[in-house]
Design a protein around this motif. Structure first.
Motif, mmCIF file in Angstrom:
data_model
loop_
_atom_site.group_PDB
_atom_site.id
_atom_site.type_symbol
_atom_site.label_atom_id
_atom_site.label_comp_id
_atom_site.label_asym_id
_atom_site.label_seq_id
_atom_site.Cartn_x
_atom_site.Cartn_y
_atom_site.Cartn_z
ATOM 1 N N GLY A 162 -9.399 2.895 -8.113
ATOM 2 C CA GLY A 162 -8.558 3.923 -7.855
ATOM 3 C C GLY A 162 -7.442 3.832 -9.068
ATOM 4 N N ILE A 163 -6.726 4.804 -8.862
ATOM 5 C CA ILE A 163 -5.344 5.109 -9.725
ATOM 6 C C ILE A 163 -3.980 5.250 -8.766
ATOM 7 N N ASP A 164 -2.749 4.505 -9.257
ATOM 8 C CA ASP A 164 -1.599 4.642 -8.628
ATOM 9 C C ASP A 164 -1.419 6.089 -8.887
ATOM 10 N N LYS A 165 -0.641 6.583 -7.647
ATOM 11 C CA LYS A 165 -0.094 7.913 -7.684
ATOM 12 C C LYS A 165 0.869 8.126 -8.785
ATOM 13 N N LYS A 171 -2.320 -4.833 -16.464
ATOM 14 C CA LYS A 171 -3.452 -5.687 -15.858
ATOM 15 C C LYS A 171 -4.893 -4.922 -15.846
ATOM 16 N N THR A 172 -4.896 -3.864 -15.470
ATOM 17 C CA THR A 172 -5.995 -3.098 -15.417
ATOM 18 C C THR A 172 -6.656 -2.707 -16.826
ATOM 19 N N SER A 173 -5.645 -2.327 -17.683
ATOM 20 C CA SER A 173 -6.179 -1.943 -19.151
ATOM 21 C C SER A 173 -6.406 -3.333 -19.701
ATOM 22 N N ARG A 174 -6.118 -4.449 -19.650
ATOM 23 C CA ARG A 174 -6.632 -5.667 -20.032
ATOM 24 C C ARG A 174 -8.249 -5.920 -19.641
ATOM 25 N N ILE A 177 -5.462 4.083 -4.742
ATOM 26 C CA ILE A 177 -5.830 2.478 -5.160
ATOM 27 C C ILE A 177 -6.614 1.741 -4.119
ATOM 28 N N GLY A 178 -7.616 1.039 -4.584
ATOM 29 C CA GLY A 178 -8.587 0.166 -3.838
ATOM 30 C C GLY A 178 -9.803 1.048 -3.113
ATOM 31 N N LYS A 179 -9.539 2.495 -3.310
ATOM 32 C CA LYS A 179 -10.695 3.147 -2.497
ATOM 33 C C LYS A 179 -11.631 3.970 -3.493
#
Length: 275
Positions: A69-72, A88-91, A120-122
């Protein structure tokens, strides 16, 4: 390993006038992005027929995943060049890169735009709507409705080289042919297809006509320099007689209009089954 599911409305209208290369690239980019951010999950591609009015087909395509998912707070930035949803996600996943930027620009050229919902998470749901004219003249070469009474044959041992650059089309074709016990080898463009043909033995070649690096026309020409007999069946999204005539002239034996009817594919492959 991710599971990919394709759902197409039964009343979806084929034979639309547009740019199949751009649409294929848009869908491929969205699927690639979904795969990147989904681990051991599910990705669903949905094609929903919204309406058909005055020879214009309106339909919605969705690519849904149950990934990270993506943070709003990051919604505004994901269509910017080399945007990273989170450090963290990009790494871990490599960021969204240029895929979504290119997708947005391609859809704008097609008179549409990309939209999405995410949590996020879904997971995420990227979707767009197209309004395309229907090519009524193409119905004469659309054979999807001609084989309703045909009983599909088992083709165990038939060796097929599938030359197709669209990953989803490849997965669908592989799944369909696996039901008939066909041995399928895949190549993602014409150049690799020619290399695999030269190195292996096949009974039939399924050849997409529009591909990067080397298209199906040039690949067929190269294959016909050394083998005049192997059956080559073109897979094409275009029902234009000009494209089909050219294909037949360079050595294509016959063709199937995409999206193809599995019964039609089985019928054509069975012609070359001698086991």
């Amino acid at each position: 390993m991710n599971v990919i599911e394709v759902k197409v409305d039964s009343d979806f209208v084929p034979n639309l006038i547009s740019d199949p290369l751009r649409i294929n690239q848009v869908i491929t980019n969205l699927i690639s992005n979904a795969i990147k951010f989904t681990q051991d999950g599910k990705i669903t591609i949905k094609l929903h027929q919204i309406s058909v009015l005055e020879n214009i087909s309106s339909f919605k395509i969705e690519v849904i995943d149950n990934g990270i998912g993506i943070d709003k707070d990051k919604f505004h930035s994901i269509f910017q060049k080399f945007s990273q949803a989170e450090t963290k996600t990009s790494r871990q996943f490599g960021g969204t890169g240029l895929g979504l930027v290119i997708t947005k620009k391609l859809l704008n050229l097609l008179g549409s735009d990309i939209r999405f919902d995410s949590e996020i998470g879904k997971g995420s749901n990227f979707f767009f709507v197209l309004h395309l004219p229907i090519d009524s003249k193409a119905s004469s070469v659309n054979t999807n409705d001609l084989h309703d009474d045909y009983k599909e044959e088992n083709l165990k041992g038939l060796r097929v080289l599938l030359v197709e650059d669209n990953m989803i089309n490849t997965k669908i074709a592989q799944k369909i042919m696996s039901q008939w016990d066909v041995i399928v080898d895949c190549a993602e463009n014409g150049l690799i297809g020619v290399e695999k043909f030269n190195a292996n033995s096949y009974d039939v070649i399924l050849m997409d006509l529009s591909m990067p690096v080397m298209d199906g026309y040039d690949a067929t020409i190269e294959i016909r320099k050394t083998d005049k007999l192997i059956p080559i069946i073109a897979l094409t999204a275009s029902a234009s007689f000009g494209y089909l005539d050219r294909a037949l002239q360079i050595g294509i034996n016959e063709y199937i209009i995409k999206p193809f009817n599995p019964k039609e594919l089985n019928m054509k492959l069975s012609k070359y089954y001698f086991y």
